[in-house]
Write a protein that holds these residues in place. Sequence first.
Motif: not given
Length: 82
Positions: A9-12, A32-33, A54-55, A77-79
């Motif tokens: 998912l990119g957006n919720i 991919n949030l 995620n992102k 594991y995010n930035k």
Amino acid sequence: ELYLRGLFLGNIDKNAFKNLRNLRKIDLGINNLQDLTSLFENLTSLKELNLYKNKIYLVHSNFFRNSINLEWLDLSYNKVRY
């Protein structure tokens, strides 16, 4: 409990969880949030939140202001910047 792991998912929508006040566990790992602003605002019963892999790069200071019962959070594991 709500499991949305690995759906990329990119957006919720910011209102997606609005009426789920009794939700206690959300797994949004391996998506991919990026922007989670206001997404968990009304989830005062939330105890576990998995945002693994995620992102996400920024967590606003008021992101968890209503998460008074949150006991477990995985942002690995995010930035995320400190």
